[in-house]
Design a protein around this motif. Structure first.
Motif, PDB file in Angstrom:
ATOM      1  N   SER A  15       0.837  -1.217   0.000  1.00  0.00           N
ATOM      2  CA  SER A  15       0.000   0.000   0.000  1.00  0.00           C
ATOM      3  C   SER A  15       0.865   1.258   0.000  1.00  0.00           C
ATOM      4  CB  SER A  15      -0.877  -0.024   1.263  1.00  0.00           C
ATOM      5  OG  SER A  15      -1.640   1.149   1.387  1.00  0.00           O
ATOM      6  N   ASP A  36       4.229  -7.795   3.989  1.00  0.00           N
ATOM      7  CA  ASP A  36       3.107  -6.990   4.487  1.00  0.00           C
ATOM      8  C   ASP A  36       2.109  -7.898   5.193  1.00  0.00           C
ATOM      9  OD1 ASP A  36       2.001  -3.920   3.419  1.00  0.00           O
ATOM     10  OD2 ASP A  36       0.572  -5.248   4.440  1.00  0.00           O
ATOM     11  N   THR A 198      -1.914   8.821   0.721  1.00  0.00           N
ATOM     12  CA  THR A 198      -1.949   7.351   0.742  1.00  0.00           C
ATOM     13  C   THR A 198      -3.192   6.936   1.528  1.00  0.00           C
ATOM     14  OG1 THR A 198      -0.842   7.128   2.869  1.00  0.00           O
ATOM     15  CG2 THR A 198       0.599   7.320   0.944  1.00  0.00           C
TER      16      THR A 198
HETATM   17  N1  LIG Z   1       1.243   8.847   4.353  1.00  0.00           N
HETATM   18  C1  LIG Z   1       1.845   9.797   5.043  1.00  0.00           C
HETATM   19  O1  LIG Z   1       1.440  10.967   5.012  1.00  0.00           O
HETATM   20  C2  LIG Z   1       3.070   9.491   5.851  1.00  0.00           C
HETATM   21  C3  LIG Z   1       3.807  10.553   6.384  1.00  0.00           C
HETATM   22  C4  LIG Z   1       4.943  10.293   7.129  1.00  0.00           C
HETATM   23  C5  LIG Z   1       5.337   8.985   7.338  1.00  0.00           C
HETATM   24  N2  LIG Z   1       4.610   7.967   6.822  1.00  0.00           N
HETATM   25  C6  LIG Z   1       5.054   6.600   7.075  1.00  0.00           C
HETATM   26  O2  LIG Z   1       5.256   5.962   5.852  1.00  0.00           O
HETATM   27  C7  LIG Z   1       5.019   4.566   5.988  1.00  0.00           C
HETATM   28  C8  LIG Z   1       4.027   4.120   4.923  1.00  0.00           C
HETATM   29  O3  LIG Z   1       2.820   4.819   5.155  1.00  0.00           O
HETATM   30  P1  LIG Z   1       1.618   4.814   4.100  1.00  0.00           P
HETATM   31  O4  LIG Z   1       1.022   6.148   4.149  1.00  0.00           O
HETATM   32  O5  LIG Z   1       2.067   4.234   2.807  1.00  0.00           O
HETATM   33  O6  LIG Z   1       0.609   3.839   4.868  1.00  0.00           O
HETATM   34  P2  LIG Z   1      -0.363   2.673   4.342  1.00  0.00           P
HETATM   35  O7  LIG Z   1      -1.331   2.473   5.435  1.00  0.00           O
HETATM   36  O8  LIG Z   1      -0.856   2.989   2.970  1.00  0.00           O
HETATM   37  O9  LIG Z   1       0.627   1.431   4.231  1.00  0.00           O
HETATM   38  C9  LIG Z   1       1.190   0.845   5.365  1.00  0.00           C
HETATM   39  C10 LIG Z   1       1.337  -0.637   5.100  1.00  0.00           C
HETATM   40  O10 LIG Z   1       1.979  -1.222   6.264  1.00  0.00           O
HETATM   41  C11 LIG Z   1       1.369  -2.479   6.487  1.00  0.00           C
HETATM   42  N3  LIG Z   1       1.558  -2.883   7.880  1.00  0.00           N
HETATM   43  C12 LIG Z   1       1.006  -2.337   8.983  1.00  0.00           C
HETATM   44  N4  LIG Z   1       1.396  -3.014  10.091  1.00  0.00           N
HETATM   45  C13 LIG Z   1       2.226  -3.998   9.667  1.00  0.00           C
HETATM   46  C14 LIG Z   1       2.951  -5.026  10.320  1.00  0.00           C
HETATM   47  N5  LIG Z   1       2.895  -5.204  11.657  1.00  0.00           N
HETATM   48  N6  LIG Z   1       3.712  -5.857   9.574  1.00  0.00           N
HETATM   49  C15 LIG Z   1       3.765  -5.729   8.229  1.00  0.00           C
HETATM   50  N7  LIG Z   1       3.091  -4.777   7.542  1.00  0.00           N
HETATM   51  C16 LIG Z   1       2.329  -3.926   8.261  1.00  0.00           C
HETATM   52  C17 LIG Z   1      -0.102  -2.278   6.137  1.00  0.00           C
HETATM   53  O11 LIG Z   1      -0.744  -3.523   5.868  1.00  0.00           O
HETATM   54  C18 LIG Z   1       0.006  -1.372   4.912  1.00  0.00           C
HETATM   55  O12 LIG Z   1       0.021  -2.117   3.713  1.00  0.00           O
HETATM   56  C19 LIG Z   1       4.521   4.362   7.423  1.00  0.00           C
HETATM   57  O13 LIG Z   1       5.601   3.979   8.241  1.00  0.00           O
HETATM   58  C20 LIG Z   1       4.046   5.748   7.822  1.00  0.00           C
HETATM   59  O14 LIG Z   1       4.094   5.949   9.223  1.00  0.00           O
HETATM   60  C21 LIG Z   1       3.479   8.189   6.090  1.00  0.00           C
END
Ligand SMILES: NC(=O)c1ccc[n+]([C@@H]2O[C@H](COP(=O)([O-])OP(=O)(O)OC[C@H]3O[C@@H](n4cnc5c(N)ncnc54)[C@H](O)[C@@H]3O)[C@@H](O)[C@H]2O)c1
Length: 257
Positions: A15, A36, A198
């Motif tokens: 994702s 994932d 996202t």
């Molecule tokens: N989207 C944002 O604005 C943003 C900003 C700063 C940081 N981040 C960080 O970027 C990373 C990705 O975020 P995103 O927005 O793509 O989120 P998302 O929710 O789209 O994707 C996160 C993915 O992590 C997987 N996941 C969750 N827990 C898990 C586990 N225990 N083991 C394996 N997989 C697991 C989920 O199934 C999901 O597919 C995260 O670490 C998030 O904290 C995101």
């Protein structure tokens, strides 16, 4: 490190930021394993891409056995692991204390477990495989690890105590890990994104997104996942990039609320 023919692991690759990274790595000719938790998405992605270049393994990054098994499966299938991008993460918002009571301690621990402990769990186990790669004059790197921190590591908003603590941990461990792994020619960096469009961010109400957009310096919009992925690719290619936490946020410094 050149990406063509290399093997990459992307946690959270089903994702958002992880998936965009998977897509760009595949375009560059890397073989990719997605680790994932989301079984349905993992299965669907495997069906879409076929199995020559892509493995999708249901994995819980907080579970030692689950990660070890996924890393072994990737290594046995593709013969090496050169790149690791840790994107698995969760976001939980709650105030330290509010009229509803204190922050739920179980939720606090869960965020630390997935975002910080999970990232370190994968990092330490993947390093064990990376040291087995060759370091040559043309290609000094044995491995490159990129972790995902957040702007919240530096300016967490109200309700972000757990998330900020987890992401500050990811930022803080970058340099000591780079120092631990430098003798093996393994680099590690972290990216601290601002708000990206996202599934994690799209859970926010439209009004909250509009407010955040108005606080972004330039450009006044959320980041697009391919912009995150293109920085990942640059860090992989640029051998001098090491031990750094780099912000990717359009100059944003979010206020308290
Ligand atoms: N989207 C944002 O604005 C943003 C900003 C700063 C940081 N981040 C960080 O970027 C990373 C990705 O975020 P995103 O927005 O793509 O989120 P998302 O929710 O789209 O994707 C996160 C993915 O992590 C997987 N996941 C969750 N827990 C898990 C586990 N225990 N083991 C394996 N997989 C697991 C989920 O199934 C999901 O597919 C995260 O670490 C998030 O904290 C995101």
């Amino acid at each position: 490190m050149k990406m063509e023919g290399k093997v990459a692991i992307v946690t959270g690759g089903a994702s958002g930021l992880g998936l965009a990274t998977v897509e760009q790595l595949l375009e560059k000719g890397s073989k990719v394993a997605i680790l994932d938790m989301d079984v349905e998405k993992v299965k669907q992605i495997q069906e879409n891409y076929g199995s020559n270049q892509l493995l999708a393994i249901q994995t819980d990054v907080t579970d030692e056995g689950s990660v070890q098994q996924a890393i072994n499966q990737t290594y046995d299938t593709f013969g090496a692991i050169h790149i690791c991008v840790n994107c698995a993460g969760i976001s939980v918002g709650q105030k330290t204390y509010s009229s509803k009571g204190p922050f739920d301690f179980g939720r606090f621990k869960k965020v630390i477990d997935v975002n910080l402990n999970g990232t370190f769990n994968v990092t330490r186990l993947v390093a064990e495989k990376m040291v087995l790669n060759n370091s040559t004059e043309e290609e000094l790197d044995r491995g490159v690890i990129i972790n995902t921190s957040s702007g919240a590591a530096f300016e967490g908003q109200m309700g972000q105590a757990a998330y900020s603590a987890s992401k500050a941990g990811v930022a803080g461990m970058t340099l000591p890990i780079a120092r631990d792994l430098s003798q093996y020619h393994i680099r590690i960096n972290a990216i601290a994104p601002g708000l990206f469009m996202t599934p994690m961010a799209s859970g926010l109400p439209e009004s909250a997104i509009k407010k955040i957009e108005s606080q972004i310096e330039y450009p006044k919009r959320l980041g697009n996942p391919p912009e995150f992925a293109s920085l990942v690719l640059h860090i992989i290619e640029n051998t001098y990039f090491n031990g750094e936490v780099v912000r990717l946020d359009g100059g944003t410094r979010l206020p308290a609320r």
